[in-house]
Scaffold this motif. Structure first.
Motif, PDB file in Angstrom:
ATOM      1  N   GLU A 287       0.843  -1.206   0.000  1.00 53.93           N
ATOM      2  CA  GLU A 287       0.000   0.000   0.000  1.00 53.93           C
ATOM      3  C   GLU A 287       0.872   1.247   0.000  1.00 53.93           C
ATOM      4  OE1 GLU A 287      -3.709  -0.243   2.584  1.00 53.93           O
ATOM      5  OE2 GLU A 287      -2.748  -2.127   3.096  1.00 53.93           O
ATOM      6  N   ILE A 288       1.944   1.215   0.842  1.00 50.87           N
ATOM      7  CA  ILE A 288       2.810   2.395   0.893  1.00 50.87           C
ATOM      8  C   ILE A 288       3.473   2.605  -0.473  1.00 50.87           C
ATOM      9  CG2 ILE A 288       4.889   3.353   1.961  1.00 50.87           C
ATOM     10  CD1 ILE A 288       2.522   3.462   3.796  1.00 50.87           C
ATOM     11  N   ALA A 289       3.854   1.480  -1.104  1.00 45.27           N
ATOM     12  CA  ALA A 289       4.504   1.606  -2.419  1.00 45.27           C
ATOM     13  C   ALA A 289       3.541   2.236  -3.425  1.00 45.27           C
ATOM     14  CB  ALA A 289       4.933   0.233  -2.893  1.00 45.27           C
ATOM     15  N   PHE A 290       2.272   1.802  -3.384  1.00 49.17           N
ATOM     16  CA  PHE A 290       1.269   2.393  -4.283  1.00 49.17           C
ATOM     17  C   PHE A 290       1.172   3.906  -4.008  1.00 49.17           C
ATOM     18  CE2 PHE A 290      -3.623   2.521  -5.192  1.00 49.17           C
ATOM     19  CZ  PHE A 290      -3.387   3.226  -6.364  1.00 49.17           C
ATOM     20  N   GLY A 291       1.140   4.269  -2.714  1.00 49.57           N
ATOM     21  CA  GLY A 291       1.073   5.691  -2.335  1.00 49.57           C
ATOM     22  C   GLY A 291       2.271   6.436  -2.896  1.00 49.57           C
ATOM     23  N   GLN A 292       3.467   5.824  -2.730  1.00 52.07           N
ATOM     24  CA  GLN A 292       4.703   6.496  -3.190  1.00 52.07           C
ATOM     25  C   GLN A 292       4.632   6.706  -4.704  1.00 52.07           C
ATOM     26  OE1 GLN A 292       7.663   7.306  -1.056  1.00 52.07           O
ATOM     27  NE2 GLN A 292       7.923   8.550  -2.871  1.00 52.07           N
ATOM     28  N   SER A 293       4.113   5.693  -5.404  1.00 50.73           N
ATOM     29  CA  SER A 293       4.093   5.845  -6.868  1.00 50.73           C
ATOM     30  C   SER A 293       3.104   6.938  -7.283  1.00 50.73           C
ATOM     31  CB  SER A 293       3.768   4.516  -7.544  1.00 50.73           C
ATOM     32  OG  SER A 293       2.385   4.281  -7.490  1.00 50.73           O
ATOM     33  N   LEU A 294       2.000   7.056  -6.551  1.00 51.22           N
ATOM     34  CA  LEU A 294       1.063   8.154  -6.835  1.00 51.22           C
ATOM     35  C   LEU A 294       1.786   9.495  -6.678  1.00 51.22           C
ATOM     36  CD1 LEU A 294      -2.292   7.099  -5.099  1.00 51.22           C
ATOM     37  CD2 LEU A 294      -1.881   7.353  -7.527  1.00 51.22           C
ATOM     38  N   PHE A 295       2.537   9.611  -5.593  1.00 53.04           N
ATOM     39  CA  PHE A 295       3.258  10.864  -5.344  1.00 53.04           C
ATOM     40  C   PHE A 295       4.263  11.137  -6.460  1.00 53.04           C
ATOM     41  CE2 PHE A 295       1.262  11.144  -1.377  1.00 53.04           C
ATOM     42  CZ  PHE A 295       1.627  12.315  -0.738  1.00 53.04           C
ATOM     43  N   ASP A 296       5.010  10.046  -6.809  1.00 59.79           N
ATOM     44  CA  ASP A 296       6.048  10.253  -7.836  1.00 59.79           C
ATOM     45  C   ASP A 296       5.416  10.691  -9.150  1.00 59.79           C
ATOM     46  OD1 ASP A 296       7.745   9.518  -5.887  1.00 59.79           O
ATOM     47  OD2 ASP A 296       8.124   7.480  -6.635  1.00 59.79           O
ATOM     48  N   HIS A 297       4.305  10.047  -9.506  1.00 52.21           N
ATOM     49  CA  HIS A 297       3.709  10.368 -10.808  1.00 52.21           C
ATOM     50  C   HIS A 297       2.966  11.694 -10.804  1.00 52.21           C
ATOM     51  CE1 HIS A 297       4.293   6.013 -11.575  1.00 52.21           C
ATOM     52  NE2 HIS A 297       4.514   6.468 -12.802  1.00 52.21           N
ATOM     53  N   ILE A 298       2.376  12.036  -9.645  1.00 53.05           N
ATOM     54  CA  ILE A 298       1.456  13.184  -9.673  1.00 53.05           C
ATOM     55  C   ILE A 298       2.030  14.412  -8.986  1.00 53.05           C
ATOM     56  CG2 ILE A 298      -0.781  13.985  -8.806  1.00 53.05           C
ATOM     57  CD1 ILE A 298      -1.766  11.108  -9.482  1.00 53.05           C
ATOM     58  N   LEU A 299       2.540  14.250  -7.734  1.00 53.69           N
ATOM     59  CA  LEU A 299       2.955  15.450  -6.994  1.00 53.69           C
ATOM     60  C   LEU A 299       4.301  15.981  -7.470  1.00 53.69           C
ATOM     61  CD1 LEU A 299       2.257  17.394  -4.728  1.00 53.69           C
ATOM     62  CD2 LEU A 299       3.469  15.930  -3.149  1.00 53.69           C
ATOM     63  N   GLN A 300       5.228  15.023  -7.758  1.00 53.24           N
ATOM     64  CA  GLN A 300       6.589  15.468  -8.089  1.00 53.24           C
ATOM     65  C   GLN A 300       6.618  16.479  -9.244  1.00 53.24           C
ATOM     66  OE1 GLN A 300       9.040  12.061  -7.681  1.00 53.24           O
ATOM     67  NE2 GLN A 300      10.840  13.083  -8.495  1.00 53.24           N
ATOM     68  N   PRO A 301       6.001  16.156 -10.379  1.00 55.06           N
ATOM     69  CA  PRO A 301       6.018  17.131 -11.485  1.00 55.06           C
ATOM     70  C   PRO A 301       5.413  18.475 -11.065  1.00 55.06           C
ATOM     71  CG  PRO A 301       4.592  15.225 -11.996  1.00 55.06           C
ATOM     72  CD  PRO A 301       5.367  14.877 -10.784  1.00 55.06           C
ATOM     73  N   GLU A 302       4.380  18.461 -10.245  1.00 50.52           N
ATOM     74  CA  GLU A 302       3.745  19.722  -9.839  1.00 50.52           C
ATOM     75  C   GLU A 302       4.740  20.594  -9.084  1.00 50.52           C
ATOM     76  OE1 GLU A 302       0.602  20.262 -10.777  1.00 50.52           O
ATOM     77  OE2 GLU A 302       0.502  18.238 -11.609  1.00 50.52           O
ATOM     78  N   LEU A 303       5.430  19.961  -8.113  1.00 52.27           N
ATOM     79  CA  LEU A 303       6.376  20.743  -7.298  1.00 52.27           C
ATOM     80  C   LEU A 303       7.492  21.298  -8.185  1.00 52.27           C
ATOM     81  CD1 LEU A 303       6.679  18.597  -4.026  1.00 52.27           C
ATOM     82  CD2 LEU A 303       5.334  20.647  -4.395  1.00 52.27           C
ATOM     83  N   GLU A 304       7.939  20.465  -9.137  1.00 48.27           N
ATOM     84  CA  GLU A 304       9.028  20.948 -10.008  1.00 48.27           C
ATOM     85  C   GLU A 304       8.568  22.151 -10.819  1.00 48.27           C
ATOM     86  OE1 GLU A 304      10.003  17.316 -11.944  1.00 48.27           O
ATOM     87  OE2 GLU A 304      11.123  16.547 -10.213  1.00 48.27           O
ATOM     88  N   GLU A 305       7.322  22.082 -11.326  1.00 49.94           N
ATOM     89  CA  GLU A 305       6.778  23.209 -12.098  1.00 49.94           C
ATOM     90  C   GLU A 305       6.756  24.481 -11.260  1.00 49.94           C
ATOM     91  OE1 GLU A 305       5.524  23.635 -15.197  1.00 49.94           O
ATOM     92  OE2 GLU A 305       5.987  21.611 -15.897  1.00 49.94           O
ATOM     93  N   ILE A 306       6.295  24.327 -10.001  1.00 51.27           N
ATOM     94  CA  ILE A 306       6.181  25.536  -9.147  1.00 51.27           C
ATOM     95  C   ILE A 306       7.568  26.097  -8.860  1.00 51.27           C
ATOM     96  CG2 ILE A 306       5.417  26.412  -6.902  1.00 51.27           C
ATOM     97  CD1 ILE A 306       3.180  24.362  -6.935  1.00 51.27           C
ATOM     98  N   MET A 307       8.551  25.204  -8.626  1.00 48.58           N
ATOM     99  CA  MET A 307       9.922  25.663  -8.333  1.00 48.58           C
ATOM    100  C   MET A 307      10.471  26.462  -9.508  1.00 48.58           C
ATOM    101  SD  MET A 307      11.064  25.363  -5.426  1.00 48.58           S
ATOM    102  CE  MET A 307      12.750  25.233  -4.901  1.00 48.58           C
TER     103      MET A 307
END
Length: 1834
Positions: free
Chosen positions: A759-779
């Motif tokens: 479950e944690i791995a699924f959560g991590q992959s959601l973050f990697d696919h979805i949140l990471q690009p967003e944060l990079e864009e904002i930076m």
């Protein structure tokens, strides 16, 4: 449980049982032991190092936190040591007051569980607590504003005393009696204080062997006192609460039987119920009988040898009150009565629990023979049942009755429930009375648990469930919101206790069923239909609930819809949770059809439908998810593929949103079930998170959040009512046996969802696919590469939803903590919260291996910089950013507001379903599971620990946002900032410099300025400027006073609010704190105590010495800071730079700085004194108050010396107490023979200024003021004074200043509304007390001038000012030497003499106050010239009536303060007044009457042995009554035509002498005099009955015949009013047992008087008197008398008397005083059969005898009918038939019958369908004929 002692190393006092079910239960013990060691070590260390304010306060807070998490999980030894340490801390003398509630609340929490510590384990001294209460409740400084208390202080202290009381030593009772008995003087206010102390402090729960040193010392004495207060004085309440507590603690050890009827009598009187036909109701605001206390007393008297007598009283009590509960009777008594209804059964249940079910402990056990028997319980339930069934339908709602029913049903379900169901079924079938239905449903819900679980007593209860459930479904009605809510509540309450399993085949499979079980099993076949029908009703509700276009935001629900949403989803969830799999399957497919075939808008209908999906997923995740999830995912993907334009459209169609909404709710279930669908979910998220449509991407965000929460949180997977499966075969599991089963604490079967690595791995992959690009864009944002507002907002939304979803899996960053000293916090110990974990293995989702929270913070910082530079107007993004900051700081998987709401609702549900009588811990399993979840969440909330440099950076960012440009952003940022202030102690200090800088700088921009002010104002009661630190105050207060750079009203309003909040909520911060030896001792013991060992273990001597230095330096620096603040504020005011408003603020803040323990700086004194003549009235008022406070502060100690009160006569023998005049208190009486009229006599005289001393008994150590030669010097030169005294001395010696001062004081404020101002009196009293007569020469001529002002315009305010000064001088002269006092009086007496001549109606009240304050708390012998002046002939020949009455008013006000010490003056006054009773002017007569009630007030004895020297009523009555005797034989001339025309001839007989009372010119003077005398006496009676302590004494009854005769006087209106008033007072007075015979004799006498009017009057008296003394008059011998009186009068010759007798009879029957028996019925039937022959109407000579008897019989029968307005007893139909025979009788019989029948119709109309059943068909026909009036033309 395994052996806890071995595991922990000590035996815990009380463990929190819920901790063993936590997912990480195995680490809890170790954590708690470490935390306890830390608390013990640091708490002891901080006390040893004398750091009370910061350190001790913090670590006591940690102890509170520890107890919330772990309960009392420490050894008995530690428990006692904690209590002792906290007790010492709480009672440190002069401790800063705001710390007292903090320490005492914790102390109370430790003492609450009394059974854990016996009296042998712990003893607490009572004196320190008493000292503390005395200093707070009776503080001499508080009203001067020299001490500011926390708001709930008194409540906290009451609690403290309440719990310490059990542990007071055995000797305490005697010590307390010695301490407070001398205060008992019923004429004095100290009586209230004494009784309050007794009520709170006296221990009542001593073991039997110590009873002789406990209550036996005072019980009889206090009972005598209670019996002697017959007029409900305010302090009676205290005695009642004390007796109630005693009765409760000593059931079976005290025989209360002699007092039972008195308790009930006084209790029923306290409801102030309206009785009888009297026009005058004497309303006493009688709150002396607190409902809870009185019922406790009554319930404690039940049972035992006198139990049946008490129960008889309870029966009669409820019978008398029954009709007041009826829905058609509404009045102010309803509130009290509903309290009675709820508390009575509740307290009986409590008692049964204590006797039968409670675990044994060391507290006193009730003896076997005093316990309640089953029969007694049944009788009690039966006595209450009729009341409850009437009050169910009350206009105030059925809530109280439902609670009462719940308790009654727990005691006797078989009596209560069938009756309730009888009302319920018709109400459910009837559609036109929803209010009845709602009331019944509320009550059925309340009794649901006993209905299902009382199988032994009420086995058929279970068979009603299915019919009730099926009948309730129509209640789900989209058009009736209230009814739907109640229906949902009812369904969910039943369903939560009943597994929905079809057991019908058990009838064929099993052999072991009883008949009743077979029926029940067959009935369960209907369950499936019920569930499906329920679904249909819910779908209909959803269809009708779509959001119409209303005003306001369409996405927000209105309050009704919100409530409906909660009710619907919780009911639906409990129905599906409780279903067996087959029933669930069919319900699910019905739901599937509904969801897939319909589409509604997504705001209301959609939300409701989505909740149903969530419920299905929660009940059975696998089945529901497999059925719904692929479908929704496919639909969304297909729609997106078909419609390219969806991505960019601003508004999407409902079908797409509907599917997205359903998907976002279906994933709220066990995370494991979602793993197979990872790919599909990720795909849907990537498709939808970037939609342009706001509603679309917000739903996608919610989907993201719910998936993450399902994966990362700990939550229970099963909420059913039993832990095992419902799907076992019937042969081995019969579900009906589990109906209403309580959860089993030993086998709760908690199933947790614990996140797995997948479950944690699924959560991590959601973050990697979805949140990471967003944060990079904002930076990557910068001014050169901007981003659209909408796109940025979407990206921020994704960030926020990720945080909210995975909060539990994102640990806080590791970084350097902020050092406390950098925040200027002086402390000796670390202020770190102890560690709490909430997970088994720490889980973490990271960001490329780094801490995700920190990465987000960095990104946000970058964004904030970009926004402030380039896009300050993007408020939406800024608001989102603030929200992200808040979440990063505080959200770790649980939110506080949500937790609090659930905690509250859990406890209210628990309350509603628990059985308080049997074992309290038998809760439904769902509740227990919920409670464990809350325990887990509490741990999550408490895991917040560190305050690091990153936190501080965020704090500063938030502050900058709080003062930024846009209001919307400022508000949100301020709210988060306040949360930081709350959660991170002292962090606000980092911002103080910024705040004070931006407040004082002229060039601060307006927006920033306004923001800063709001930050200071804060939210809630407190604000930054009321922090209890001199450093903070010193920095902020001067800054606020200088914050004057804006004129805008909105900004000035904020400053106003800040000042108001400071002055309302400031608590005096401490200056000096000295830790006592007791504290150090207790701390040492705690440090050295056993397991777990304290951590740190020891404190070196060097550290202790350092602690002393720390304490001293802290106290010194506090003093310096205090003086500095005061001087800063003064110099700001004096600088002249402040605008008037701000200068006023500064003065206002200065007044708050005045204290009793440190002198006000000279500069401030100067400012206040010169401001006494300021132009602004507000500043003048502040200054006046402040100067009088400063004078109080500068008051020098006056020396006292001991004196032996028994020097003139020995005390009464062997410790008897004789309150009143005794030989040993004779020496303090006023005697004109020995007045101190020379210097030698004056100096030899021992003045006792406290009026109450000596009345009851003398204090142990009696002290009075020493001679003036030993007192501080009065005539001082300037050099002898202190610096702070000089400014006052200089100004008051300046005649110009004095003149101006007096001019402003004598100005009028509000014409006609001003009163005598005690503030001014205090000021002058202080001046002349501290400085002697130094300033008198400057004031003399002013006083004279003011008091002799006669001008029409100003005399009022001028004279008032003169009085205030003069009263101040006289009160201030208490310690002057004789020559000065003599000079003063020589000058004052002539002034008063002229003033008494010149009182006007405007100044009368103020002069009254003047005479009161001069005489108050002063030895009368000190003021002998004053009294002698007042006694000089108050009534004079040749003076006007106003002058006379005002002189009497002056005498009255002066003497009333002297109470019992001036009998000689009272006798002189009485002698003077007796000949003047028949004075010719009304106002003088009224004043004399009022004075008489004062004179006779002291003719009062607590016990028969007491004596009083004051005038006795008896002597006076014997003097007066002979003159009034003749009045009772008057016969008033009948005015007009009484009765029918025929009768009037016969009654024109006048008395023998032919006197008529007509006021002719020639009427003799003697008659007039007698009447006037009578009026004065009546005034005295009606005044006296309200004021004296004894009620109707035998001598007063001799006036009753006169009053009854004159009551119907028509010519003299005044006399008539006086009589009615006196009669009303008489009838409502308490009649003592000894006086009942006198009372009955008097009634007999009145019945024999010649005037029939007196007989009518006495009948009214009888009815009210009997009701107000119901239980005294209840004895058979009195009852017989009263009944005979009425039966005699109902046959009276005069028709009015007969009618009144009938009314009285029906009243007495109605309240259950007289009983309706066969004899009475037959008596009236016989009378009514007297034949009256009809003649022609002309002849006037009907045989009267027969007519009267016949009329009497008919009246009697009517009375029987009217005595039962709300029901139809068995005899009633026959009586009505009898009456119907008289419809055509001659008048007045015909009238009587018609009136009775129409009343019957009116009162029985509401429930006619029930009442009809009592009549036969023939009777109904006759009745209908009579009641339906014939038509006019027939």
């Amino acid at each position: 449980m395994e052996n806890r002692e071995e595991v922990l190393g000590f035996k815990p006092q009380k463990d929190k049982i819920y901790n063993k079910f936590l997912p990480n239960a195995e680490v809890v013990d170790n954590e708690s032991i470490a935390a306890l060691a830390e608390i013990k070590g640091n708490l002891a260390k901080t006390v040893l190092l004398r750091d009370v304010k910061v350190g001790a306060s913090f670590w006591v807070g940690q102890l509170t936190r520890y107890i919330r998490l772990y309960g009392l999980k420490f050894s008995k030894e530690d428990h006692i040591l904690f209590i002792k340490l906290l007790f010492e801390l709480t009672t440190i003398p002069d401790l800063e007051l705001s710390l007292v509630p903090k320490f005492s609340t914790q102390l109370v929490a430790l003492l609450k569980k009394q059974k854990l510590l016996t009296r042998e384990d712990l003893e607490l001294p009572w004196k320190p607590v008493y000292q503390l209460v005395e200093n707070v409740a009776y503080s001499p400084y508080e009203h001067h504003g020299l001490q500011l208390f926390p708001q709930n202080m008194e409540h906290e202290l009451k609690n403290l005393v309440n719990y310490c009381r059990t542990y007071f030593p055995v000797s305490a009772t005697q010590e307390m009696l010695d301490e407070w008995r001398p205060l008992l003087c019923p004429f004095d206010v100290t009586n209230i204080k004494a009784i309050h102390y007794f009520e709170y402090f006296l221990p009542t729960d001593l073991p039997p062997e110590h009873h002789d040193r406990g209550f036996k010392l005072w019980l009889d004495e206090f009972l005598n006192m209670w019996h002697s207060y017959q007029n409900a004085p305010t302090w009676e309440a205290g005695l009642v609460r004390l007796f109630a507590r005693l009765a409760h603690d000593t059931i079976g050890y005290i025989d209360w039987s002699p007092h039972v009827s008195m308790v009930f009598n006084r209790f029923i009187r306290s409801f102030n119920l309206p009785v009888g036909m009297q026009k005058v109701q004497v309303g006493r605001s009688n709150n002396t009988y607190d409902i809870g206390a009185t019922i406790t007393w009554i319930v404690s008297m039940m049972g035992g040898p006198h139990g049946s007598m008490v129960q008889d009283h309870i029966d009669n009590f409820f019978k008398a009150l029954q009709s007041f509960f009826h829905p058609s009777n509404i009045g102010k008594w309803n509130i009290k009565l509903s309290g009675l209804l709820m508390n009575f059964p509740k307290l009986v249940v409590k008692r049964i629990h204590r006797e039968r079910y409670k675990k044994k402990d060391w507290l006193l056990e009730i003896p076997q023979e005093n316990k309640l028997t089953d029969a007694e319980i049944t009788r009690f339930v039966q006595s209450m049942q009729p009341i409850v069934s009437v009050s169910m339908f009350s206009k105030y709602g059925s809530h109280d009755s439902a609670i009462a029913l719940r308790h009654l049903a727990n005691m006797r379900p078989e009596l209560i429930i069938p009756d309730l169901l009888e009302k319920m079924y018709p109400a459910m079938e009837n559609l036109i009375e929803p209010h009845r239905l709602i009331a019944c449903m509320n009550c059925v819900v309340a009794v649901s648990r006993p209905m299902l679980s009382a199988r032994k007593w009420y086995p058929e209860g279970r068979s009603h469930i299915l019919p009730l459930l099926n009948l309730s479904l129509p209640g789900i009605d989209p058009n009736d919101f209230k009814k739907s809510l109640v229906t949902f509540q009812m369904i969910s309450t039943f369903v939560a206790q009943v597994p929905i399993v079809d057991c019908s085949e058990a009838v064929f499979v099993r052999e072991d069923l009883t008949e009743e079980e077979k029926e029940l099993c067959s009935a369960t076949a209907q369950f499936e239909d019920f569930v499906l029908l329920f679904l249909d009703r819910v779908f209909a509700l959803i269809e009708n609930s779509t959001q119409e276009h209303t005003h306001g935001d369409p996405t927000r629900l209105n309050p009704e819809q919100t409530m409906m949403e909660v009710a619907l989803s919780s009911t639906f969830t409990s129905v599906l949770l409780q279903c067996s799999t087959p029933i669930y399957q069919s319900a699910l497919s019905r739901l599937y059809t509904f969801i897939t075939t319909s589409v509604y808008e997504t705001n209301v209908g959609g939300r409701f439908a989505a909740n149903l999906c969530r419920a299905a997923a929660k009940a059975n995740p696998k089945v529901a998810v497999d059925k719904f999830l692929p479908l929704f995912c496919k639909k969304i993907k297909d729609l997106m593929a078909e419609h390219e334009e969806y991505k960019t459209e601003e508004h999407l169609d409902d079908g797409f949103l509907w599917n997205l909404l359903m998907l976002s709710q279906i994933v709220r279930c066990d995370g494991e079930v979602l793993l197979p669908y990872q790919g599909q979910l990720l795909e849907v998220l990537q498709l939808t998170l970037h939609l342009k449509c706001v509603q679309g991407y917000e739903l996608a965000g919610q989907l993201m959040r719910h998936i993450l929460r399902a994966l990362t949180l700990y939550y229970p997977l099963d909420y059913r009512s039993i832990a095992d499966s419902f799907d076992r075969p019937v042969s081995e599991y019969l579900a009906i046996n589990d109906w209403a089963m309580p959860g089993d604490m030993d086998n709760l079967g908690m199933k947790w969802h614990i996140p797995t690595s997948e479950e944690i791995a699924f959560g991590q992959s959601l973050f990697d696919h979805i949140l990471q690009p967003e944060l990079e864009e904002i930076m990557a944002l910068s001014s050169s590469s901007p981003m659209e507002k909408e796109v940025l907002l979407r990206r921020l939304n994704i960030t926020l939803e990720c945080l909210l979803g995975a909060g539990a899996a994102l640990p806080v960053w590791q970084s350097t903590p902020v050092d406390m000293s950098s925040l200027k916090v002086n402390t000796q110990v670390p202020l770190d919260r102890f560690f709490v974990s909430s997970v088994k293995e720490p889980l973490e989702i990271n960001h490329k291996g780094a801490n995700l929270r920190l990465e987000i913070v960095k990104t946000m910082k970058h964004l904030l910089k970009y926004l402030t530079e380039c896009k300050e107007d993007d408020t939406k993004s800024l608001s989102k950013l603030v929200k992200i900051y808040e979440t990063v700081l505080f959200f770790y998987g649980a939110s506080k507001p949500d937790f609090d709401a659930r905690w509250k609702s859990l406890h209210s549900v628990k309350e509603a379903l628990e059985d308080k009588m049997r074992d309290r811990r038998k809760h439904i399993r769902a509740l227990l599971v919920d409670r464990v979840v809350l325990q887990q969440e509490m741990r999550m909330l408490y895991s917040l620990r560190d305050y690091t440099d990153h936190h501080q950076d965020i704090l500063i960012d938030l502050y900058d946002l709080s003062v930024s440009r846009y209001g919307e952003v400022r508000k949100k940022a301020q709210a988060v900032l306040m949360q930081c202030f709350l959660n991170f102690p002292y962090c606000y200090r980092r911002l103080l410099d910024k705040i004070s800088h931006s407040l004082t700088q002229k060039e601060t921009p307006e927006k920033e300025f306004k923001g800063t002010l709001y930050v200071v104002l804060g939210s809630g009661k407190r604000c930054l400027a009321t922090k209890r630190s001199w450093m903070v105050i010193g920095q902020l207060w001067p800054a606020i006073v200088q914050a004057q750079q804006s004129e805008k009203p909105s900004i000035l309003r904020v400053v106003d609010d800040i000042i108001a909040r400071i002055s309302k909520n400031l608590e005096s911060p401490g200056i000096e704190t000295k830790v006592t030896a007791g504290c150090l001792e207790a701390a040492r013991k705690l440090l050295g105590s056993g397991v777990p060992l304290a951590n740190p273990r020891q404190v070196s001597d060097a550290e202790v010495t350092q602690g002393e230095e720390f304490e001293n330096s802290l106290n010194e620096s506090n003093k310096k800071l205090y003086v500095k603040v005061a001087e800063d504020l003064v110099s700001l005011v004096n600088s002249g730079k402040l605008m008037w408003k701000f200068s006023q603020y500064a003065v206002e803040l200065l007044t708050l700085l005045l204290r009793h323990d440190i002198p006000t700086p000279t500069a401030a004194v100067q400012l206040f004194v010169s401001n006494l003549v300021h132009d602004s009235i507000y500043i003048r008022k502040l200054s006046t108050a402040s100067v009088s406070a400063i004078l109080k502060q500068q008051k020098r100690k006056h020396k006292k010396v001991g004196v032996d009160p028994y020097k003139s006569a020995p005390p009464p023998p062997d410790g008897t107490l004789l309150p009143g005049n005794r030989p040993d208190n004779d020496w303090i009486m006023y005697k004109s023979a020995s007045l101190p009229d020379t210097q030698e006599k004056w100096e030899a005289m021992e003045f006792v200024d406290k009026t109450h001393w000596g009345y009851y008994c003398w204090p142990k150590e009696m002290k009075i003021y020493a001679n003036h030669s030993e007192q501080p010097k009065l005539d001082r030169t300037v050099e002898e004074m202190l610096d702070i005294e000089k400014p006052i001395f200089e100004k008051m010696n300046d005649s110009a200043f004095v003149k101006k001062f007096i001019d402003v004081l004598s100005l009028e404020e509000h014409k006609g509304r001003d009163k005598f101002r005690n503030k001014h009196l205090t000021l002058f009293k202080g001046l002349f007390r501290n400085y002697g007569d130094t300033f008198l020469p400057y004031f003399r001529e002013h006083i004279l001038e003011l008091l002799s002002d006669r001008s029409h315009e100003h005399h009022e305010s001028k004279q008032r000012c003169g009085m205030e000064i003069l009263a101040g001088v006289i009160r201030g002269s208490k310690h002057w030497p004789y020559p000065k006092v003599k000079d003063l009086w020589d000058w004052v007496i002539p002034i008063l003499r002229t003033s008494l001549e010149n009182i006007t109606s405007e100044t009368m009240k103020d002069w009254g106050t003047f005479f009161t304050v001069v005489s108050e708390s002063r030895d009368p012998r000190r003021l002998y010239r004053f009294f002698e002046l007042l006694m000089e002939k108050p009534i004079r020949d040749g003076s006007s009536s106003f002058e006379d009455s005002s002189r009497l008013f002056a005498v009255q006000n002066a003497l009333v303060q002297q109470e019992w010490r001036v009998p000689e003056l009272l006798h002189r006054l009485l002698e003077f007044l007796t000949p003047l009773l028949p004075h010719r002017y009304k106002n003088v007569r009224d004043r004399i009457g009022s004075l008489l009630s004062n004179i006779f007030l002291y003719d009062y004895k607590i016990t028969p042995q007491c004596t009083t020297k004051s005038p006795h009523r008896l002597d006076f009555v014997q003097k007066v009554i002979p003159d009034l005797e003749p009045l009772k034989d008057l016969v008033l001339a009948d005015n007009g035509n009484n009765g029918s025309s025929k009768d009037s001839e016969n009654h024109k007989v006048t008395s023998v002498t032919g006197e008529k009372m007509e006021v002719d010119e020639d009427e003799d003077e003697e008659r007039k005099t007698t009447i006037r005398k009578c009026k004065t006496v009546l005034k005295w009676i009606s005044d006296g009955l309200g004021r004296m302590f004894t009620s109707t004494t035998p001598e007063l009854f001799s006036f009753l015949p006169v009053i009854c005769t004159l009551e119907s006087e028509t010519k003299d209106e005044e006399l008539k009013v006086d009589c009615s008033m006196s009669l009303a007072c008489f009838s409502q007075a308490l009649v003592q047992e000894d006086n009942v015979l006198v009372c009955l004799d008097t009634i007999r006498e009145v019945m024999g008087l010649k005037s029939w009017h007196s007989r009518v009057a006495i009948l009214g008296y009888i009815q009210v008197m009997v009701f107000c003394n119901l239980f005294t008059m209840k004895q058979a011998k009195y009852k017989k008398e009263i009944q005979n009186f009425i039966l005699h009068l109902i046959c009276d010759d005069q028709v009015e008397v007969r009618e009144m007798a009938a009314i009285t009879l029906s009243g007495l029957l109605h309240c259950g005083y007289l009983d309706m028996d066969r004899d009475m019925l037959e008596h009236f039937e016989v009378l009514s059969k007297n034949t009256v022959k009809k003649r022609k109407l002309q002849s006037n000579s009907l045989p009267l005898e027969a007519l009267i008897k016949r009329h009497a019989g008919v009246l009697g029968l009517s009375a029987l009918v009217e005595a039962y307005p709300y029901d139809v007893p068995d005899f009633m139909p026959q009586v009505l038939m009898d009456l119907s025979n008289h419809v055509n009788d001659p008048q007045p019989i015909q009238m009587t019958v018609k009136k009775t029948l129409s009343n019957f119709r009116r009162t029985h109309h509401d429930n006619w369908h029930d009442h009809k059943q009592m009549f036969t068909d023939d009777q109904l026909v006759i009745l209908t004929d009579l009641l339906v009036s014939p038509t006019y033309y027939a």
